[in-house]
Design a protein around this motif. Sequence first.
Motif, PDB file in Angstrom:
ATOM      1  N   ALA A  77      -0.524   6.687  -7.460  1.00  0.00           N
ATOM      2  CA  ALA A  77      -1.710   6.273  -6.698  1.00  0.00           C
ATOM      3  C   ALA A  77      -2.529   5.257  -7.484  1.00  0.00           C
ATOM      4  CB  ALA A  77      -2.562   7.493  -6.359  1.00  0.00           C
ATOM      5  N   ASP A  78      -2.652   5.456  -8.803  1.00  0.00           N
ATOM      6  CA  ASP A  78      -3.380   4.500  -9.652  1.00  0.00           C
ATOM      7  C   ASP A  78      -2.709   3.129  -9.621  1.00  0.00           C
ATOM      8  OD1 ASP A  78      -5.420   6.199 -10.570  1.00  0.00           O
ATOM      9  OD2 ASP A  78      -4.128   7.031 -12.141  1.00  0.00           O
ATOM     10  N   LYS A  79      -1.387   3.123  -9.720  1.00  0.00           N
ATOM     11  CA  LYS A  79      -0.650   1.852  -9.713  1.00  0.00           C
ATOM     12  C   LYS A  79      -0.900   1.084  -8.423  1.00  0.00           C
ATOM     13  CE  LYS A  79       3.138   3.640 -12.578  1.00  0.00           C
ATOM     14  NZ  LYS A  79       4.583   3.971 -12.607  1.00  0.00           N
ATOM     15  N   SER A  80      -0.867   1.804  -7.313  1.00  0.00           N
ATOM     16  CA  SER A  80      -1.061   1.156  -6.009  1.00  0.00           C
ATOM     17  C   SER A  80      -2.487   0.655  -5.838  1.00  0.00           C
ATOM     18  CB  SER A  80      -0.715   2.130  -4.881  1.00  0.00           C
ATOM     19  OG  SER A  80       0.641   2.512  -4.948  1.00  0.00           O
ATOM     20  N   ALA A  81      -3.450   1.441  -6.298  1.00  0.00           N
ATOM     21  CA  ALA A  81      -4.855   1.096  -6.077  1.00  0.00           C
ATOM     22  C   ALA A  81      -5.389   0.084  -7.079  1.00  0.00           C
ATOM     23  CB  ALA A  81      -5.709   2.374  -6.123  1.00  0.00           C
ATOM     24  N   PHE A  83      -3.417  -1.793  -9.740  1.00  0.00           N
ATOM     25  CA  PHE A  83      -2.618  -2.842 -10.361  1.00  0.00           C
ATOM     26  C   PHE A  83      -1.787  -3.672  -9.391  1.00  0.00           C
ATOM     27  CE2 PHE A  83      -2.643   0.711 -13.627  1.00  0.00           C
ATOM     28  CZ  PHE A  83      -3.761   0.221 -14.272  1.00  0.00           C
ATOM     29  N   ARG A  84      -0.947  -3.035  -8.599  1.00  0.00           N
ATOM     30  CA  ARG A  84       0.008  -3.780  -7.788  1.00  0.00           C
ATOM     31  C   ARG A  84      -0.687  -4.733  -6.825  1.00  0.00           C
ATOM     32  NH1 ARG A  84       3.616   1.499  -6.473  1.00  0.00           N
ATOM     33  NH2 ARG A  84       4.754   1.595  -8.447  1.00  0.00           N
ATOM     34  N   GLY A  85      -0.270  -5.986  -6.881  1.00  0.00           N
ATOM     35  CA  GLY A  85      -0.839  -6.998  -6.003  1.00  0.00           C
ATOM     36  C   GLY A  85      -2.174  -7.540  -6.453  1.00  0.00           C
ATOM     37  N   ASN A  86      -2.693  -7.037  -7.584  1.00  0.00           N
ATOM     38  CA  ASN A  86      -4.006  -7.482  -8.066  1.00  0.00           C
ATOM     39  C   ASN A  86      -3.910  -8.385  -9.286  1.00  0.00           C
ATOM     40  OD1 ASN A  86      -5.500  -5.992  -6.149  1.00  0.00           O
ATOM     41  ND2 ASN A  86      -5.209  -4.122  -7.341  1.00  0.00           N
ATOM     42  N   PHE A  87      -2.692  -8.801  -9.623  1.00  0.00           N
ATOM     43  CA  PHE A  87      -2.522  -9.637 -10.805  1.00  0.00           C
ATOM     44  C   PHE A  87      -2.845 -11.089 -10.440  1.00  0.00           C
ATOM     45  CE2 PHE A  87      -0.099 -11.823 -14.172  1.00  0.00           C
ATOM     46  CZ  PHE A  87      -0.630 -11.171 -15.263  1.00  0.00           C
ATOM     47  N   THR A  88      -4.110 -11.424 -10.490  1.00  0.00           N
ATOM     48  CA  THR A  88      -4.601 -12.757 -10.126  1.00  0.00           C
ATOM     49  C   THR A  88      -5.025 -13.504 -11.381  1.00  0.00           C
ATOM     50  OG1 THR A  88      -6.902 -12.043  -9.912  1.00  0.00           O
ATOM     51  CG2 THR A  88      -5.473 -11.742  -7.987  1.00  0.00           C
ATOM     52  N   PRO A  89      -5.354 -14.804 -11.274  1.00  0.00           N
ATOM     53  CA  PRO A  89      -5.820 -15.544 -12.449  1.00  0.00           C
ATOM     54  C   PRO A  89      -7.036 -14.913 -13.125  1.00  0.00           C
ATOM     55  CG  PRO A  89      -5.229 -17.072 -10.713  1.00  0.00           C
ATOM     56  CD  PRO A  89      -5.136 -15.694 -10.113  1.00  0.00           C
ATOM     57  N   ASP A 121       7.100  -2.758 -12.022  1.00  0.00           N
ATOM     58  CA  ASP A 121       6.657  -1.578 -11.280  1.00  0.00           C
ATOM     59  C   ASP A 121       5.140  -1.432 -11.333  1.00  0.00           C
ATOM     60  OD1 ASP A 121       7.021   0.891  -9.846  1.00  0.00           O
ATOM     61  OD2 ASP A 121       6.635   1.941 -11.726  1.00  0.00           O
ATOM     62  N   MET A 122       4.541  -1.856 -12.458  1.00  0.00           N
ATOM     63  CA  MET A 122       3.083  -1.737 -12.614  1.00  0.00           C
ATOM     64  C   MET A 122       2.332  -2.788 -11.811  1.00  0.00           C
ATOM     65  SD  MET A 122       2.274   0.796 -14.696  1.00  0.00           S
ATOM     66  CE  MET A 122       0.692   0.397 -15.410  1.00  0.00           C
ATOM     67  N   LEU A 123       2.902  -4.004 -11.714  1.00  0.00           N
ATOM     68  CA  LEU A 123       2.120  -5.132 -11.215  1.00  0.00           C
ATOM     69  C   LEU A 123       2.518  -5.660  -9.847  1.00  0.00           C
ATOM     70  CD1 LEU A 123       1.708  -7.284 -14.450  1.00  0.00           C
ATOM     71  CD2 LEU A 123       0.074  -5.694 -13.444  1.00  0.00           C
ATOM     72  N   LEU A 124       3.789  -5.574  -9.503  1.00  0.00           N
ATOM     73  CA  LEU A 124       4.262  -6.293  -8.330  1.00  0.00           C
ATOM     74  C   LEU A 124       4.421  -5.383  -7.118  1.00  0.00           C
ATOM     75  CD1 LEU A 124       6.984  -8.536  -9.987  1.00  0.00           C
ATOM     76  CD2 LEU A 124       4.531  -8.931  -9.786  1.00  0.00           C
ATOM     77  N   ILE A 125       4.020  -5.900  -5.969  1.00  0.00           N
ATOM     78  CA  ILE A 125       4.190  -5.158  -4.720  1.00  0.00           C
ATOM     79  C   ILE A 125       5.656  -5.138  -4.315  1.00  0.00           C
ATOM     80  CG2 ILE A 125       3.688  -5.157  -2.255  1.00  0.00           C
ATOM     81  CD1 ILE A 125       0.972  -6.343  -2.901  1.00  0.00           C
ATOM     82  N   ASP A 126       6.326  -6.283  -4.474  1.00  0.00           N
ATOM     83  CA  ASP A 126       7.716  -6.401  -4.012  1.00  0.00           C
ATOM     84  C   ASP A 126       8.664  -6.586  -5.192  1.00  0.00           C
ATOM     85  OD1 ASP A 126       6.593  -8.787  -4.609  1.00  0.00           O
ATOM     86  OD2 ASP A 126       7.437  -9.881  -2.925  1.00  0.00           O
ATOM     87  N   LEU A 145     -13.320   2.966 -22.028  1.00  0.00           N
ATOM     88  CA  LEU A 145     -12.968   2.074 -23.132  1.00  0.00           C
ATOM     89  C   LEU A 145     -11.452   2.033 -23.340  1.00  0.00           C
ATOM     90  CD1 LEU A 145     -15.790   2.895 -25.716  1.00  0.00           C
ATOM     91  CD2 LEU A 145     -15.562   0.869 -24.278  1.00  0.00           C
ATOM     92  N   ARG A 146     -10.782   3.148 -23.145  1.00  0.00           N
ATOM     93  CA  ARG A 146      -9.321   3.170 -23.265  1.00  0.00           C
ATOM     94  C   ARG A 146      -8.685   2.232 -22.242  1.00  0.00           C
ATOM     95  NH1 ARG A 146      -6.305   7.241 -25.418  1.00  0.00           N
ATOM     96  NH2 ARG A 146      -5.061   7.447 -23.504  1.00  0.00           N
ATOM     97  N   CYS A 147      -9.261   2.176 -21.062  1.00  0.00           N
ATOM     98  CA  CYS A 147      -8.735   1.298 -20.006  1.00  0.00           C
ATOM     99  C   CYS A 147      -8.953  -0.182 -20.326  1.00  0.00           C
ATOM    100  CB  CYS A 147      -9.395   1.635 -18.666  1.00  0.00           C
ATOM    101  SG  CYS A 147      -8.816   3.183 -17.939  1.00  0.00           S
ATOM    102  N   ALA A 148      -9.794  -0.471 -21.298  1.00  0.00           N
ATOM    103  CA  ALA A 148     -10.025  -1.863 -21.681  1.00  0.00           C
ATOM    104  C   ALA A 148      -8.906  -2.407 -22.553  1.00  0.00           C
ATOM    105  CB  ALA A 148     -11.364  -1.985 -22.414  1.00  0.00           C
ATOM    106  N   PHE A 149      -8.004  -1.526 -23.003  1.00  0.00           N
ATOM    107  CA  PHE A 149      -6.947  -1.961 -23.914  1.00  0.00           C
ATOM    108  C   PHE A 149      -5.545  -1.659 -23.413  1.00  0.00           C
ATOM    109  CE2 PHE A 149     -10.760  -1.129 -26.394  1.00  0.00           C
ATOM    110  CZ  PHE A 149     -10.883  -2.303 -27.115  1.00  0.00           C
ATOM    111  N   GLN A 150      -5.432  -0.851 -22.377  1.00  0.00           N
ATOM    112  CA  GLN A 150      -4.116  -0.481 -21.879  1.00  0.00           C
ATOM    113  C   GLN A 150      -4.208  -0.198 -20.388  1.00  0.00           C
ATOM    114  OE1 GLN A 150      -2.259   2.599 -24.202  1.00  0.00           O
ATOM    115  NE2 GLN A 150      -0.572   2.894 -22.788  1.00  0.00           N
ATOM    116  N   PHE A 151      -3.094  -0.396 -19.683  1.00  0.00           N
ATOM    117  CA  PHE A 151      -3.062  -0.113 -18.248  1.00  0.00           C
ATOM    118  C   PHE A 151      -3.000   1.401 -18.050  1.00  0.00           C
ATOM    119  CE2 PHE A 151      -2.554  -4.466 -17.986  1.00  0.00           C
ATOM    120  CZ  PHE A 151      -2.368  -4.919 -16.700  1.00  0.00           C
ATOM    121  N   LEU A 152      -4.140   2.005 -17.758  1.00  0.00           N
ATOM    122  CA  LEU A 152      -4.226   3.448 -17.572  1.00  0.00           C
ATOM    123  C   LEU A 152      -4.886   3.764 -16.242  1.00  0.00           C
ATOM    124  CD1 LEU A 152      -5.494   4.311 -21.173  1.00  0.00           C
ATOM    125  CD2 LEU A 152      -3.163   4.599 -20.317  1.00  0.00           C
TER     126      LEU A 152
END
Length: 526
Positions: A71-75, A77-83, A421-426, A54-61
């Motif tokens: 490792a969490d960021k790579s798996a 968030f990064r590169g997964n920011f789609t519509p 840093d959280m969202l983008l690969i490049d 439930l905590r992950c439903a409100f914040q990037f954790l």
Amino acid sequence: MSRLGLKSENICWYTVFNQREWEFKEIFGVTNTTLVDLMSVKQRDKAQNVESTLRCAFQFLGTSGDTPTTADKSALFRGNFTPNFYPQRFVMKDSIYEQRLEVLAILLNQVLNRYWKGGVGYVEFSISSKDLLHDGIITTLALDSFHISQGNSNKKKWYHRYQAFTDEPLLKQCTSNWLHNLTGEMRNCLPSWAKDFGDLNPRGHKADFRFLAAFNRNKIQDKQAFGEVVTEAKRLSSMNGQLSKLVEEWCSDEKLSKLYQDELKKIQKFETKMLVKPQNSREETLFQMRRNLIVGLDWVGDEYMFPFCALSHTSVVDFVQKCNKFNERFGVRIHGGENVVRPVRGNISQEHNIAYEMTMMILMKGVDLLIEKRLPVRIGHGVAFLSPTEGNSDLGKKLESFRKSCQEKEVSFEINPTSNDMLLIDDFQSKDIKNNGAKLADHLSFDGKQHPGAIICTDNDGIWAIHKCKPHYHHVSVAAELCQLIQKFPCKMKKDNLEKLVRFGKSQRFVKKPTMIPEWLFEKKS
């Protein structure tokens, strides 16, 4: 369902009142009581699993519900920011807001308090244009976000700290004396949630905020439009000058009217609510509230396959120019160059590179159309605009020319280091893209009287927490972002440059000089 431990009987059809839509609706879901019960089970491991989910439903954790690791960021968030990323990630958020509007006021209060503790005295929040057209939502945000309690603990009287700011000359022009009307019952009533949540954070000293009306580029009538652009670009790629004509065609009023018919209709509604003087006192209050709180428009949403900009449409430009008559800094922010995967090498015959080139050319054309009209403009993120360009010298020249034009017209790029840093690969911190960091440092440095081209922001501080800086462990929010940059680029971020950078950031606000409601408004009236 499995992570939450839900059973089929826990999920049912319910009739709820949707305060956003102002109607009863049938929804299929789970109750808050059920979720609370699941977090209260005796098996501690099961309860913790539910709580972390439930905590992950409100914040990037991270998956554990704690601060995300590299490792969490790579798996996750990064590169997964789609519509589809945002609505899936925060699917519970809208359900809560729709049924309890006061949660928006509590959230605004908490987030502002977080900024003010970091020394940020002015914040612009991007709010859905649909919500800002909703009388109930903008009233909730304005009236219920701050209140103060007076008297002893047994018998409290509550007063709203109203935040619809206005300049003194405008206050004198209000024939209906709308501000004084707000000091009666509306100000003295107890917020409906106060008994449950208690007193809120008081308003910070000289702290101020405004709203940007957000329009969504993903709400497009033709989802395949950009595919048509890429197909046509492949056919024309070898013909000089034809790509520019193709871009102009897809940035024309005719095309934008077809692609964003519904979003452009909202501009007509804002004209009615912000430009047409109402006849009764209640509408006058809402009229002044919007004119003082809303200081610009925001073009948001994931740009992948949706680079078009409806805010460059003539009807939008006309609206902004009319708003400039009562707020000369009323402006437009374009989120662009954020989630564009930039090719490092390759040639223009590859479809990916063509898509990249057309995305950047369409984004630049949309911004150029606004710059030509001399409107205040900011670019949200803009990482792809500022980064080194490899593989296509022609596009590189266009980007360099675009950056120079933005510098001359004082169009700024909002850089959000933690968010990137959280969202983008490049992003600018990536080691995979050559000279990214050095390029960022260049854009943060002054050259004579030129502005740096970039300002440092936090994006969604709270959704991804900007923790205290590692060197000193007391800077938070924007101060923490600046502190990290000083550590990375000590040669560029000297004291003099830093002061100029902060001053330039203040100059980019969509209000010339923020002013707050005078304190007498909050004093008890006899």
